[in-house]
Design a protein around this motif. Structure first.
Motif, PDB file in Angstrom:
ATOM      1  N   HIS A   1       0.830  -1.198   0.000  1.00 33.14           N
ATOM      2  CA  HIS A   1       0.000   0.000   0.000  1.00 33.14           C
ATOM      3  C   HIS A   1       0.870   1.256   0.000  1.00 33.14           C
ATOM      4  N   ASP A   2       0.487   2.197  -0.830  1.00 33.20           N
ATOM      5  CA  ASP A   2       1.048   3.543  -0.787  1.00 33.20           C
ATOM      6  C   ASP A   2      -0.015   4.410  -0.118  1.00 33.20           C
ATOM      7  N   LEU A   3       0.192   4.737   1.156  1.00 33.46           N
ATOM      8  CA  LEU A   3      -0.828   5.439   1.937  1.00 33.46           C
ATOM      9  C   LEU A   3      -0.686   6.954   1.830  1.00 33.46           C
ATOM     10  N   LYS A   4      -1.811   7.640   1.961  1.00 30.80           N
ATOM     11  CA  LYS A   4      -1.802   9.098   2.034  1.00 30.80           C
ATOM     12  C   LYS A   4      -1.388   9.521   3.439  1.00 30.80           C
ATOM     13  N   ALA A   5      -0.613  10.580   3.508  1.00 34.30           N
ATOM     14  CA  ALA A   5      -0.194  11.118   4.803  1.00 34.30           C
ATOM     15  C   ALA A   5      -1.101  12.273   5.204  1.00 34.30           C
ATOM     16  N   ASP A   6      -1.204  12.519   6.510  1.00 24.93           N
ATOM     17  CA  ASP A   6      -1.979  13.659   6.984  1.00 24.93           C
ATOM     18  C   ASP A   6      -1.134  14.931   6.899  1.00 24.93           C
ATOM     19  N   ASP A   7      -1.651  16.028   7.448  1.00 22.69           N
ATOM     20  CA  ASP A   7      -0.959  17.316   7.343  1.00 22.69           C
ATOM     21  C   ASP A   7       0.371  17.329   8.079  1.00 22.69           C
ATOM     22  N   GLN A   8       0.537  16.422   9.031  1.00 27.71           N
ATOM     23  CA  GLN A   8       1.809  16.330   9.775  1.00 27.71           C
ATOM     24  C   GLN A   8       2.763  15.304   9.165  1.00 27.71           C
ATOM     25  N   GLY A   9       2.347  14.675   8.060  1.00 29.10           N
ATOM     26  CA  GLY A   9       3.220  13.719   7.394  1.00 29.10           C
ATOM     27  C   GLY A   9       3.137  12.304   7.942  1.00 29.10           C
ATOM     28  N   TRP A  10       2.059  11.998   8.707  1.00 24.95           N
ATOM     29  CA  TRP A  10       1.905  10.667   9.288  1.00 24.95           C
ATOM     30  C   TRP A  10       0.830   9.877   8.556  1.00 24.95           C
ATOM     31  N   CYS A  11       1.042   8.550   8.454  1.00 26.75           N
ATOM     32  CA  CYS A  11       0.057   7.623   7.892  1.00 26.75           C
ATOM     33  C   CYS A  11      -0.555   6.806   9.028  1.00 26.75           C
ATOM     34  N   ARG A  12      -1.730   6.214   8.736  1.00 26.08           N
ATOM     35  CA  ARG A  12      -2.426   5.430   9.757  1.00 26.08           C
ATOM     36  C   ARG A  12      -3.004   4.168   9.136  1.00 26.08           C
ATOM     37  N   ALA A  13      -2.822   3.043   9.822  1.00 23.74           N
ATOM     38  CA  ALA A  13      -3.434   1.766   9.452  1.00 23.74           C
ATOM     39  C   ALA A  13      -4.224   1.283  10.659  1.00 23.74           C
TER      40      ALA A  13
END
Length: 201
Positions: free
Chosen positions: A114-126
């Motif tokens: 998976h290539d996940l989208k990051a949030d505004d702080q540059g973090w991904c979540r699963a």
């Protein structure tokens, strides 16, 4: 292992070091710090990987985060904000990568990148969500340092496990083509958060 207190906030910290060294080859040191705060159902992992040798050395990391019963069941759901999903095993199907089955009489597993989208702080979540239990487990990690998430789905009754595994590299490609080189004395810092939430709270 130690603890500290700031007002009413109590923090627990565990630290350790491990060295991987082979004569004529790499000399790598990992310094791991695990931090948790009293009253919170999460902890953070900070890994500082250093090249302790005298020549450039390859650096690759993949975190084996494996979930099993009871939070894993046919009623659970995988929540991922994926920009792209790539199957890497013969029977893997992108359309069903987020679906989970009851334990099966099988010896096959499915693997996806998976290539996940990051949030505004540059973090991904699963997230693995089980509404029947009223629980959700999550992993958060920095996209810049851990750009890939490997999903390993093993629905075999013998094993029955789901791996959600942040990685610095794409497991589909040969090691020699993508290992990051750390110069002597250079460090790489990796950060993750692992937590559990009660739904509705």
């Amino acid at each position: 292992c130690q603890w500290s207190q700031d007002g009413e906030e109590l923090t627990f910290t565990m630290e350790g070091k491990c060295r991987e060294a082979v004569i004529y080859e790499e000399n790598m040191v990992i310094h791991r710090t695990i931090t948790a705060r009293a009253g919170e159902s999460r902890f953070t992992i900070t890994d500082v990987v250093e090249n302790g040798g005298c020549r450039p050395a390859p650096f690759m990391m993949l975190y084996h985060m494996n979930f099993g019963f009871p939070i894993l069941s046919e009623n659970s759901r995988i929540l991922l904000d994926s920009q792209e999903v790539t199957p890497t095993t013969r029977d893997a199907c992108v359309e069903t990568c987020r679906e989970l089955l009851p334990p099966q009489d099988t010896e096959h597993c499915e693997v996806f990148i998976h290539d996940l989208k990051a949030d505004d702080q540059g973090w991904c979540r699963a997230t693995l969500l089980n509404e029947g239990l009223g629980l959700a487990a999550h992993i958060r990690f920095e996209k810049e340092r851990l750009p890939y998430l490997v999903e390993w789905k093993n629905m075999s009754a013998q094993d029955y496990v789901l791996g959600l595994e942040p990685a610095t590299y794409d497991p589909r490609l040969p090691y020699s083509r993508q290992a990051q080189l750390l110069a002597p004395g250079e460090q790489a810092v990796l950060r993750l958060e692992v937590g559990v939430e009660e739904l509705g709270r």
